[in-house]
Design an enzyme around this catalytic site. Structure first.
Site, PDB file in Angstrom:
ATOM      1  N   THR A 135      -4.192  -9.376   1.059  1.00  0.00           N
ATOM      2  CA  THR A 135      -3.539  -9.298  -0.247  1.00  0.00           C
ATOM      3  C   THR A 135      -3.798 -10.577  -1.034  1.00  0.00           C
ATOM      4  O   THR A 135      -3.821 -11.672  -0.463  1.00  0.00           O
ATOM      5  CB  THR A 135      -2.024  -9.068  -0.139  1.00  0.00           C
ATOM      6  N   ALA A 165      -9.565  -7.734   7.753  1.00  0.00           N
ATOM      7  CA  ALA A 165      -8.343  -7.453   8.507  1.00  0.00           C
ATOM      8  C   ALA A 165      -8.621  -6.915   9.905  1.00  0.00           C
ATOM      9  O   ALA A 165      -7.935  -7.277  10.862  1.00  0.00           O
ATOM     10  CB  ALA A 165      -7.479  -6.461   7.730  1.00  0.00           C
ATOM     11  N   CYS A 220      13.653  23.864  -9.688  1.00  0.00           N
ATOM     12  CA  CYS A 220      14.211  23.707 -11.037  1.00  0.00           C
ATOM     13  C   CYS A 220      13.164  23.648 -12.150  1.00  0.00           C
ATOM     14  O   CYS A 220      13.526  23.528 -13.325  1.00  0.00           O
ATOM     15  CB  CYS A 220      15.105  22.474 -11.097  1.00  0.00           C
ATOM     16  N   CYS A 245      11.283  15.361  -7.119  1.00  0.00           N
ATOM     17  CA  CYS A 245      11.507  16.074  -8.373  1.00  0.00           C
ATOM     18  C   CYS A 245      12.203  15.136  -9.349  1.00  0.00           C
ATOM     19  O   CYS A 245      13.104  14.384  -8.955  1.00  0.00           O
ATOM     20  CB  CYS A 245      12.364  17.317  -8.144  1.00  0.00           C
ATOM     21  N   HIS A 281       6.120  -0.343  -2.467  1.00  0.00           N
ATOM     22  CA  HIS A 281       5.613   0.417  -3.616  1.00  0.00           C
ATOM     23  C   HIS A 281       5.642   1.920  -3.388  1.00  0.00           C
ATOM     24  O   HIS A 281       5.180   2.677  -4.244  1.00  0.00           O
ATOM     25  CB  HIS A 281       4.185  -0.025  -3.964  1.00  0.00           C
ATOM     26  N   ASN A 319       0.823  -1.210   0.000  1.00  0.00           N
ATOM     27  CA  ASN A 319       0.000   0.000   0.000  1.00  0.00           C
ATOM     28  C   ASN A 319       0.855   1.257   0.000  1.00  0.00           C
ATOM     29  O   ASN A 319       1.925   1.296   0.615  1.00  0.00           O
ATOM     30  CB  ASN A 319      -0.929   0.008   1.211  1.00  0.00           C
TER      31      ASN A 319
END
Length: 253
Positions: free
Chosen positions: A194, A237, A155, A131, A123, A106
């Site tokens: 999962t 869960a 930038c 950036c 992940h 997650n």
């Protein structure tokens, strides 16, 4: 097989690995994507491409404004959500065991927000912005203030969430932590919410089972690892982890 049995296995362990997916955040109101959320189901995006393609590294590099369009939609659908009792239960279990880790798919950041410290967010975390042109980073509570395709104040290059887009490599530093902890071994491995479709999510459970290490799966529906686990809790869960925590608390009081 009962919550009491699962709680006993965790309470008697000195080390535990919890592997979590979208199901643990469902009670927080986070859409359980076929990955990103029942937001899209099997429908293509407005551009006629699958959501996985719109949220891919190649499309982001080519058309960042397109990828950001759907990142914004997903973030807005999740905005205002917070950790639930399952996340809190895991943080409390971590505090009671000598060594406990969470490997999560997650990107909502809820495990850390609930108090867990040993978290491998494989992940990434949607609240962290990077950036693409310099070292600028920023942590944001939500995206309400962001432009449709935000740019770096330093930038002017495009910003991106610190998440793994489809087709991108997993972060090496996090993989190294995961492999280090797996090499140390765990007394119990628990899969929560999962479907275990990715090899790096399924394999720690399957390898533990092969070695005779106690394994537990928490999921209302059978998955690809269900045949291998020692204990399966066919429930949500929150119910399972709150129940496991109550057993741990009573045995370690």
């Amino acid at each position: 097989m009962s919550i009491e049995q699962a709680g006993k296995l965790v309470a008697e362990a000195r080390s535990a690995l919890f592997i979590t997916g979208a199901g643990i955040s469902a009670a927080s109101g986070i859409p359980t994507y076929r990955g990103v959320g029942g937001l899209y189901g099997d429908r293509a995006t407005e551009e006629g491409m699958p959501i996985e393609k719109a949220l891919s590294g190649p499309v982001f590099r080519r058309s960042p404004e397109l990828t950001w369009k759907y990142i914004h939609q997903i973030e807005q659908a999740c905005r205002g959500a917070s950790p639930n009792a399952a996340h809190v239960a895991l943080s409390r279990i971590e505090a009671r065991l000598p060594r406990s880790w969470v490997l999560t798919q997650n990107v909502d950041g809820f495990h850390r927000a609930a108090g867990s410290r040993n978290v491998i967010d494989i992940h990434g975390d949607i609240h962290r912005l990077l950036c693409t042109g310099c070292t600028f980073t920023e942590v944001v509570e939500d995206y309400a203030h962001l432009a449709p395709c935000p740019r770096c104040a330093a930038c002017e290059k495009v910003l991106r969430p610190d998440v793994v887009l489809f087709g991108e490599m997993l972060p090496m530093a996090k993989l190294e932590v995961l492999h280090r902890e797996l090499d140390r071994g765990f007394d119990v491995v628990i899969s929560v919410g999962t479907s275990s479709l990715f090899p790096y999510i399924a394999e720690p459970v399957l390898e533990a089972a092969r070695r005779g290490v106690p394994t537990i799966e928490v999921n209302p529906e059978p998955t690809v690892i269900s045949h291998a686990v020692a204990l399966r809790l066919p429930m949500g869960a929150v119910e399972a982890l709150e129940g496991i925590w109550r057993v741990v608390e009573s045995r370690k009081a």
